[in-house]
Enzyme design. Structure first.
Site, PDB file in Angstrom:
ATOM      1  N   HIS A 107     -14.438 -13.909 -55.409  1.00  0.00           N
ATOM      2  CA  HIS A 107     -13.547 -15.047 -55.173  1.00  0.00           C
ATOM      3  C   HIS A 107     -12.256 -14.835 -55.947  1.00  0.00           C
ATOM      4  CE1 HIS A 107     -12.426 -19.028 -53.953  1.00  0.00           C
ATOM      5  NE2 HIS A 107     -12.269 -19.446 -55.203  1.00  0.00           N
ATOM      6  N   HIS A 115     -12.061 -20.784 -21.839  1.00  0.00           N
ATOM      7  CA  HIS A 115     -13.273 -21.258 -22.502  1.00  0.00           C
ATOM      8  C   HIS A 115     -14.312 -21.536 -21.423  1.00  0.00           C
ATOM      9  CE1 HIS A 115     -11.574 -22.846 -26.614  1.00  0.00           C
ATOM     10  NE2 HIS A 115     -11.290 -21.567 -26.396  1.00  0.00           N
ATOM     11  N   CYS A 131     -10.364 -17.245 -49.169  1.00  0.00           N
ATOM     12  CA  CYS A 131      -9.566 -17.204 -50.398  1.00  0.00           C
ATOM     13  C   CYS A 131      -8.464 -16.143 -50.340  1.00  0.00           C
ATOM     14  CB  CYS A 131     -10.462 -17.017 -51.619  1.00  0.00           C
ATOM     15  SG  CYS A 131     -11.461 -15.517 -51.642  1.00  0.00           S
ATOM     16  N   HIS A 148      -7.055 -22.551 -54.298  1.00  0.00           N
ATOM     17  CA  HIS A 148      -8.049 -21.592 -53.800  1.00  0.00           C
ATOM     18  C   HIS A 148      -8.759 -22.146 -52.573  1.00  0.00           C
ATOM     19  CE1 HIS A 148     -11.828 -23.320 -55.959  1.00  0.00           C
ATOM     20  NE2 HIS A 148     -10.912 -24.258 -55.879  1.00  0.00           N
ATOM     21  N   ASP A 201      -9.056 -20.198 -32.740  1.00  0.00           N
ATOM     22  CA  ASP A 201      -7.935 -20.152 -31.793  1.00  0.00           C
ATOM     23  C   ASP A 201      -6.624 -20.454 -32.513  1.00  0.00           C
ATOM     24  OD1 ASP A 201      -9.444 -19.584 -29.497  1.00  0.00           O
ATOM     25  OD2 ASP A 201      -9.782 -21.700 -29.053  1.00  0.00           O
ATOM     26  N   HIS A 210      -6.154 -17.566 -22.526  1.00  0.00           N
ATOM     27  CA  HIS A 210      -7.567 -17.197 -22.454  1.00  0.00           C
ATOM     28  C   HIS A 210      -8.373 -18.400 -21.982  1.00  0.00           C
ATOM     29  CE1 HIS A 210      -8.011 -19.189 -26.381  1.00  0.00           C
ATOM     30  NE2 HIS A 210      -9.328 -19.109 -26.235  1.00  0.00           N
TER      31      HIS A 210
END
Length: 240
Positions: free
Chosen positions: A195, A71, A127, A207, A83, A69
């Site tokens: 969360h 940019h 998370c 986490h 990406d 692809h």
């Protein structure tokens, strides 16, 4: 990369400018060829999306060895974290070309990444994405993807965690029985459960908090006071 192949990629980027161009490089067994694809993204100036149908057609011609692809208007060609995450998911190399500058770089899928130190990207590296990766790698359990690229908890009308944990095969357990791999669901600055963290032993949780790097953190008073429930996957109910 052969010049002829690169010229084909750059020409496609020119034709699609100012949108991101995309395509696939296929190894036919005799040669490598670039197959230009249509960008199906709703926001083609910022992202790209190749349709499954075009991928299937490309696979009929050979093995897909790289996703390409562009940019547009990118003076410094630096792959974004988005990406890199998408490349990880794809499992094959990506090639990125800047247009009109004509720079080119490749990135490869990151295998067995550390669980800590991951950049935050809502809907892709958050998370629940961390929990999915942990469960797949540590327990060979595939969890459904509930990560979405918007702040679904803001208006209090969506309850992604509360509505889905049982259907996803989890059973609630008591804090005194917590074991490694259990998931702790919490309310952090929200009226809804928004969360989730993994218990990894020694009073530590793994986490990925909003806007921060993923980390191992003590399961102290702040998180305990905001805990809604602790759950364990049915497949692991007798886990030691």
């Amino acid at each position: 990369m052969r010049q002829k192949l690169f010229d084909s990629i750059l020409k496609h980027a020119e034709n699609e400018y100012p949108n991101e161009a995309c395509g696939l490089i296929v190894d036919t067994g005799k040669t490598q060829k670039f197959i230009p694809c249509k960008n199906m993204s709703d926001n083609p100036k910022e992202h790209f999306l190749i349709s499954p149908d075009e991928q299937l057609e490309a696979e009929k011609q050979g093995e897909i060895i790289m996703i390409i692809h562009s940019h547009p208007d990118s003076p410094m060609l630096v792959p974004s974290e988005f990406d890199r995450i998408q490349c990880d998911y794809s499992g094959i190399e990506w090639g990125i070309v800047s247009y009109p500058e004509g720079d080119f770089c490749t990135i490869s899928p990151r295998v067995n990444r550390d669980y800590t130190g991951r950049q935050w990207l809502l809907g892709y590296a958050d998370c629940w994405a961390l929990i999915m990766d942990y469960y797949q790698r540590e327990f060979n359990i595939t969890l459904k993807n509930y990560s979405v690229p918007h702040e679904w908890w803001e208006d209090g009308k969506e309850n992604i965690y509360d509505d889905n944990w049982q259907a996803e095969g989890f059973i609630e357990v008591d804090l005194k029985d917590i074991k490694i791999g259990d998931i702790i669901m919490m309310k952090l600055n929200s009226n809804v459960t928004n969360h989730a963290a993994l218990y990894v032993g020694d009073n530590l949780i793994l986490h990925h908090s909003y806007g921060q790097l993923s980390s191992r953190t003590p399961y102290g008073k702040y998180f305990r006071d905001r805990t809604v429930r602790i759950v364990r996957n049915k497949e692991r109910f007798d886990a030691k």
